[in-house]
Design a protein around this motif. Structure first.
Motif, PDB file in Angstrom:
ATOM      1  N   ALA A  37       0.661   0.316  13.664  1.00 41.90           N
ATOM      2  CA  ALA A  37      -0.086   1.350  14.478  1.00 41.90           C
ATOM      3  C   ALA A  37      -0.455   2.559  13.761  1.00 41.90           C
ATOM      4  O   ALA A  37      -0.134   3.025  13.169  1.00 41.90           O
ATOM      5  CB  ALA A  37       0.774   1.648  15.671  1.00 41.90           C
ATOM      6  N   LEU A  38      -2.002   2.346  13.797  1.00 39.26           N
ATOM      7  CA  LEU A  38      -2.601   3.555  13.042  1.00 39.26           C
ATOM      8  C   LEU A  38      -3.256   4.443  14.006  1.00 39.26           C
ATOM      9  O   LEU A  38      -3.736   4.157  14.972  1.00 39.26           O
ATOM     10  CB  LEU A  38      -3.817   2.826  12.213  1.00 39.26           C
ATOM     11  N   ALA A  39      -2.988   5.846  13.866  1.00 36.95           N
ATOM     12  CA  ALA A  39      -3.620   6.908  14.767  1.00 36.95           C
ATOM     13  C   ALA A  39      -4.152   7.704  13.777  1.00 36.95           C
ATOM     14  O   ALA A  39      -3.365   8.532  12.920  1.00 36.95           O
ATOM     15  CB  ALA A  39      -2.713   7.109  15.739  1.00 36.95           C
ATOM     16  N   GLY A  40      -5.306   8.260  14.013  1.00 37.86           N
ATOM     17  CA  GLY A  40      -6.109   9.477  13.337  1.00 37.86           C
ATOM     18  C   GLY A  40      -5.845   9.388  11.872  1.00 37.86           C
ATOM     19  O   GLY A  40      -5.802  10.168  11.263  1.00 37.86           O
ATOM     20  N   THR A  43      -7.178   7.613  -3.063  1.00 33.84           N
ATOM     21  CA  THR A  43      -5.931   7.986  -3.730  1.00 33.84           C
ATOM     22  C   THR A  43      -4.725   7.275  -3.344  1.00 33.84           C
ATOM     23  O   THR A  43      -4.840   6.808  -2.272  1.00 33.84           O
ATOM     24  CB  THR A  43      -5.652   9.574  -3.529  1.00 33.84           C
ATOM     25  N   GLY A  44      -3.443   7.106  -4.076  1.00 31.09           N
ATOM     26  CA  GLY A  44      -2.594   6.294  -3.988  1.00 31.09           C
ATOM     27  C   GLY A  44      -2.755   5.058  -4.635  1.00 31.09           C
ATOM     28  O   GLY A  44      -3.612   5.006  -5.201  1.00 31.09           O
ATOM     29  N   SER A  45      -1.970   4.108  -3.947  1.00 29.19           N
ATOM     30  CA  SER A  45      -2.022   2.734  -4.888  1.00 29.19           C
ATOM     31  C   SER A  45      -1.913   1.672  -3.858  1.00 29.19           C
ATOM     32  O   SER A  45      -1.203   1.483  -2.831  1.00 29.19           O
ATOM     33  CB  SER A  45      -0.764   2.469  -5.843  1.00 29.19           C
ATOM     34  N   ILE A  46      -2.841   0.532  -4.457  1.00 24.53           N
ATOM     35  CA  ILE A  46      -2.550  -0.954  -3.594  1.00 24.53           C
ATOM     36  C   ILE A  46      -2.475  -1.733  -4.722  1.00 24.53           C
ATOM     37  O   ILE A  46      -2.836  -1.842  -5.774  1.00 24.53           O
ATOM     38  CB  ILE A  46      -4.103  -1.124  -3.160  1.00 24.53           C
ATOM     39  N   ALA A  47      -1.193  -2.563  -4.253  1.00 28.51           N
ATOM     40  CA  ALA A  47      -0.958  -3.741  -5.345  1.00 28.51           C
ATOM     41  C   ALA A  47      -0.904  -4.772  -4.330  1.00 28.51           C
ATOM     42  O   ALA A  47      -0.464  -5.091  -3.506  1.00 28.51           O
ATOM     43  CB  ALA A  47       0.615  -3.332  -5.644  1.00 28.51           C
ATOM     44  N   VAL A  48      -1.617  -5.938  -5.031  1.00 26.32           N
ATOM     45  CA  VAL A  48      -1.776  -7.186  -4.234  1.00 26.32           C
ATOM     46  C   VAL A  48      -0.826  -8.104  -5.251  1.00 26.32           C
ATOM     47  O   VAL A  48      -1.333  -8.287  -6.610  1.00 26.32           O
ATOM     48  CB  VAL A  48      -3.137  -7.605  -4.387  1.00 26.32           C
ATOM     49  N   GLU A  49       0.069  -8.933  -4.556  1.00 26.70           N
ATOM     50  CA  GLU A  49       0.780  -9.848  -5.498  1.00 26.70           C
ATOM     51  C   GLU A  49       1.332  -9.322  -6.784  1.00 26.70           C
ATOM     52  O   GLU A  49       1.448  -9.770  -7.989  1.00 26.70           O
ATOM     53  CB  GLU A  49      -0.183 -11.105  -5.938  1.00 26.70           C
ATOM     54  N   GLY A  50       1.579  -7.895  -6.644  1.00 24.23           N
ATOM     55  CA  GLY A  50       2.185  -7.315  -7.772  1.00 24.23           C
ATOM     56  C   GLY A  50       1.168  -6.604  -8.800  1.00 24.23           C
ATOM     57  O   GLY A  50       1.669  -5.937  -9.666  1.00 24.23           O
ATOM     58  N   ARG A  66      -4.967   8.861   5.886  1.00 25.15           N
ATOM     59  CA  ARG A  66      -4.030  10.121   5.239  1.00 25.15           C
ATOM     60  C   ARG A  66      -2.692   9.433   4.965  1.00 25.15           C
ATOM     61  O   ARG A  66      -1.940   8.827   5.793  1.00 25.15           O
ATOM     62  CB  ARG A  66      -3.900  11.282   6.102  1.00 25.15           C
ATOM     63  N   HIS A  67      -2.258   9.384   3.693  1.00 27.95           N
ATOM     64  CA  HIS A  67      -0.960   9.032   3.303  1.00 27.95           C
ATOM     65  C   HIS A  67      -0.314   7.633   4.108  1.00 27.95           C
ATOM     66  O   HIS A  67       0.525   7.626   4.472  1.00 27.95           O
ATOM     67  CB  HIS A  67      -0.040   9.978   3.454  1.00 27.95           C
ATOM     68  N   VAL A  68      -1.285   6.641   3.956  1.00 27.52           N
ATOM     69  CA  VAL A  68      -1.146   5.434   4.545  1.00 27.52           C
ATOM     70  C   VAL A  68      -0.081   4.643   3.666  1.00 27.52           C
ATOM     71  O   VAL A  68      -0.430   4.288   2.567  1.00 27.52           O
ATOM     72  CB  VAL A  68      -2.209   4.559   5.008  1.00 27.52           C
ATOM     73  N   SER A  69       1.111   4.251   4.036  1.00 25.42           N
ATOM     74  CA  SER A  69       1.943   3.018   3.290  1.00 25.42           C
ATOM     75  C   SER A  69       2.246   2.081   4.287  1.00 25.42           C
ATOM     76  O   SER A  69       2.633   2.279   5.162  1.00 25.42           O
ATOM     77  CB  SER A  69       3.094   3.929   2.684  1.00 25.42           C
ATOM     78  N   VAL A  94       0.771  -1.330  -0.062  1.00 20.04           N
ATOM     79  CA  VAL A  94       0.157   0.023  -0.021  1.00 20.04           C
ATOM     80  C   VAL A  94       0.802   1.184  -0.135  1.00 20.04           C
ATOM     81  O   VAL A  94       1.700   1.350   0.761  1.00 20.04           O
ATOM     82  CB  VAL A  94      -0.975   0.036   1.235  1.00 20.04           C
ATOM     83  N   LYS A  95       0.811   2.167  -0.987  1.00 18.93           N
ATOM     84  CA  LYS A  95       1.465   3.108  -1.040  1.00 18.93           C
ATOM     85  C   LYS A  95       0.666   4.414  -1.141  1.00 18.93           C
ATOM     86  O   LYS A  95      -0.172   4.892  -1.896  1.00 18.93           O
ATOM     87  CB  LYS A  95       2.325   3.374  -2.330  1.00 18.93           C
ATOM     88  N   ASP A  96       1.044   5.447  -0.126  1.00 14.53           N
ATOM     89  CA  ASP A  96       0.407   6.796  -0.090  1.00 14.53           C
ATOM     90  C   ASP A  96      -1.233   6.699  -0.096  1.00 14.53           C
ATOM     91  O   ASP A  96      -1.528   7.599  -0.801  1.00 14.53           O
ATOM     92  CB  ASP A  96       0.953   7.563  -1.217  1.00 14.53           C
ATOM     93  N   LEU A  97      -1.738   5.774   0.506  1.00 17.94           N
ATOM     94  CA  LEU A  97      -3.288   5.479   0.334  1.00 17.94           C
ATOM     95  C   LEU A  97      -4.206   6.768   1.389  1.00 17.94           C
ATOM     96  O   LEU A  97      -3.685   6.718   2.482  1.00 17.94           O
ATOM     97  CB  LEU A  97      -3.665   4.199   0.819  1.00 17.94           C
ATOM     98  N   SER A  98      -4.756   7.382   0.542  1.00 17.89           N
ATOM     99  CA  SER A  98      -5.781   8.334   1.412  1.00 17.89           C
ATOM    100  C   SER A  98      -7.227   7.926   0.878  1.00 17.89           C
ATOM    101  O   SER A  98      -7.493   7.739  -0.268  1.00 17.89           O
ATOM    102  CB  SER A  98      -5.328   9.856   0.945  1.00 17.89           C
ATOM    103  N   PHE A  99      -8.097   8.339   1.954  1.00 15.78           N
ATOM    104  CA  PHE A  99      -9.513   8.206   1.368  1.00 15.78           C
ATOM    105  C   PHE A  99     -10.509   8.945   2.254  1.00 15.78           C
ATOM    106  O   PHE A  99     -10.146   9.095   3.468  1.00 15.78           O
ATOM    107  CB  PHE A  99     -10.131   6.518   1.821  1.00 15.78           C
TER     108      PHE A  99
END
Lengths: 345, 265
Positions: free
Chosen positions: B210-213, B56-63, B19-22, B5-10
């Protein structure tokens, strides 16, 4: 500890219901105001069957017997089987996609629309073929309208669809009432009223030809998608995580179920309760696996409507409209189903 | 690189949930996602599972780019084990597990004999073969969770996502399910699990996110993550962290209790 919430295995259920259907069909030919002995019946049906292959049987029956079997009873029997199977399958399908055991084939306004279309056609004095077409067309139009409105509904989609169905149904029922009010009370009003009660009397080959293809077009996908209906009943998120596109499946099943409901109602009028009672009865017999429940409902609906139609045309000389009988039989039967003892584990 | 998961925002409308979860979840590893209620764990799960689009951002599963996968292709890569499951009808455990074969079937097909055999294997493997004919509604919460795990195994996806699988289970069943999840990671599955229990994550997970906010607070091995600072930042509680059994176990005790400031007489 074996699970005992149903009576028979899936395949056994289908065998029992299939046998019942064959027996009921044969028996239906024997009953009627004009008696046809069993040997003559077999002769007539055998002759027609062999004529497909260029063969035939020397006639040992009267022409009147032939007319009774071929022009009156066979279309009526076929129509009972088709309409019963369709209404019951549509009920099972709607109960699956809405995950609501009380969903009936008319939940999205198919019946109300058909009734309005037929009343309108009778009001303008159209021929019986045109009444059928008007009922069918108006039925599909009503459900499309329900879909269109529900797209604009806020909040939960399935709920929006059902609510739109209820509202638009009552709108069309009001329309039907208005037509009845305006109709000539001497000839048009009784005809409308009688049509709305639902009846299979006067089933004709031409009507069967008209509804056969739309019915098939709906029944085949309902049968083919039966496994996915199981998966859909886990809820949309889980179904999607297992590879079932829940939204598309729901729309596909609704379209197929609407098609068979509209076809049925357009030729038989409003026959209630079949779509509600039969799937529940079959569920009690074989359990809730749609792989068996869907074909079981189709067979069960056909058997049920055949039996009820036989009562309708043989018990009284006037022929009680079948819609009244299904309500008389269906409602108490349903009460018995919901209060009856469950098989404990 | 199993799930990347790269730079995922929703956002739900105006409200930004992620916000910008990677992060990366590797094959053969057990990743626990830890965080307080309402922090976006479920949203993150739903995005990765392909149930929510429009991130926004990208999610790759098994490439492969998850945004470009169909529902069915996705189901072949990720199996989902929900916190609880409420089928609308009375299905047997075997019926429920059999549903896992759906992603391998054509749209108009029903499971074949070979699929039914795989169900029996999965039931054996999860140790619930004796429950196969029982009604899914009438078995215990832990048994239901095992049945859902069996269903995920039948799905033959390399990634398993468990959503708070222990939330409503008793102590024994919690350990049973967590042990099972760790074993599956050892067998090569990518296991991703959300949880409310830091101590369990410490005992069973290979890595903790660990996810916060809606943001990644920290990500690392359990030893790196389960600290006073992180607990304070995640839950707003001051805790005393005790290390037991050569640091194989860490226990979080509220400081007020540890210092004997408990008001109970």
């Amino acid at each position: 500890m074996k699970r005992r919430d149903h009576l028979l295995s899936g395949p056994a259920t289908l065998v029992v219901l299939g046998t019942a259907l064959v027996v009921c069909t044969l028996v239906s030919f024997l009953f009627g105001r004009y008696p046809v002995p069993f040997r003559e019946l077999c002769g007539i049906l055998g002759d027609r069957f062999l004529s497909l292959f260029g063969g035939g049987i020397d006639q040992f029956w009267t022409d009147a017997m032939y007319a009774a079997v071929w022009n009156v009873r066979l279309p009526r029997v076929l129509m009972s089987v088709l309409v019963g199977a369709c209404l019951s399958a549509a009920g099972a399908a709607y109960q699956g996609v809405f995950q609501n055991p009380m969903a009936a084939p008319d939940v999205l306004g198919a019946s109300a629309g058909a009734g309005f279309g037929a009343a309108l056609a009778i009001f303008f004095g159209l021929s019986s073929a045109k009444i059928t077409i008007a009922a069918f067309g108006m039925s599909l139009l009503t459900v499309s309208l329900v879909f269109w409105v529900s797209r604009r509904a806020k909040g939960e989609k399935t709920l929006g669809l059902v609510l739109a169905g209820i509202m638009i149904s009552s709108l069309f029922e009001a329309g039907t009432s208005f037509i009845k009010l305006a109709a000539d009370p001497n000839n048009k009003l009784p005809e409308i009223t009688y049509w709305l009660m639902g009846s299979l009397s006067g089933a004709k080959w031409s009507e069967i030809q008209f509804v056969f293809w739309p019915m098939l077009l709906g029944l085949v996908p309902l049968f083919a998608l039966r496994w996915r209906l199981n998966v859909l009943s886990m809820g949309d998120d889980e179904a999607r995580s297992m590879g079932v596109d829940a939204g598309r499946l729901r729309v596909g099943v609704i379209v197929a179920a609407t098609l068979v409901t509209a076809s049925s109602v357009s030729v038989s009028g409003m026959i209630g309760w079949v779509g509600l009672v039969i799937p529940h009865m079959v569920l009690r017999i074989c359990g809730s696996d749609y792989r068996w429940l869907m074909p079981g409902s189709m067979l069960g609906g056909a058997v049920f409507l055949l039996i009820v139609d036989n009562v309708s045309r043989n018990v009284t000389s006037a022929g009680i409209p079948i819609g009244i009988l299904t309500a008389f039989v269906g409602a108490p039967f349903f009460l018995w189903l919901i209060t009856g003892r469950r098989h404990e584990e | 690189m199993s799930v990347e998961v790269k730079d995922l925002s929703f956002s739900y409308g105006e409200r930004e949930v992620l916000r910008h979860v990677s992060f990366t979840a590797e094959a053969g590893k057990f990743l626990a996602i830890l965080g307080p209620n309402g922090v976006g764990k479920s949203t993150l799960f739903r995005c990765v599972l392909g149930l929510l689009r429009g991130y926004t951002g990208s999610i790759a599963v098994e490439g492969r780019d998850a945004a470009k996968l169909s529902t069915r292709e996705m189901a072949k890569l990720i199996a989902y084990i929900p916190q609880s499951s409420h089928p609308a009808f009375n299905y047997s455990v075997r019926d429920i597990v059999l549903m896992g074969t759906t992603s391998g079937l054509g749209a108009f097909s029903t499971p074949r004999r070979e699929d039914e055999r795989r169900v029996e294997d999965a039931l054996e493997k999860t140790g619930i073969a004796h429950l196969a004919d029982r009604c899914f509604h009438r078995i215990s919460g832990g048994e239901r969770q095992l049945a859902l795990i069996a269903r995920a195994l039948v799905q033959r996806a390399p990634v398993l996502m468990l959503d708070e699988p222990t939330a409503s289970l008793d102590f024994g069943n919690q350990l049973l399910v967590l042990n099972r999840a760790r074993e599956l990671a050892r067998e090569g599955y990518t296991v991703i699990q959300t949880t409310h229990n830091p101590e369990h994550s410490y005992m069973f997970a290979d890595r903790i996110l660990a996810l916060a906010g809606g943001e990644v607070l920290t990500e690392g091995t359990p030893r790196e993550v389960l600290t006073w600072d992180t607990m304070r930042a995640l839950y707003g509680v001051d805790v005393e962290i005790s290390s037991l059994f050569g640091d194989r176990v860490r226990v979080c005790t509220p400081e007020s209790v540890a210092r004997g400031e408990d008001t109970r007489a």
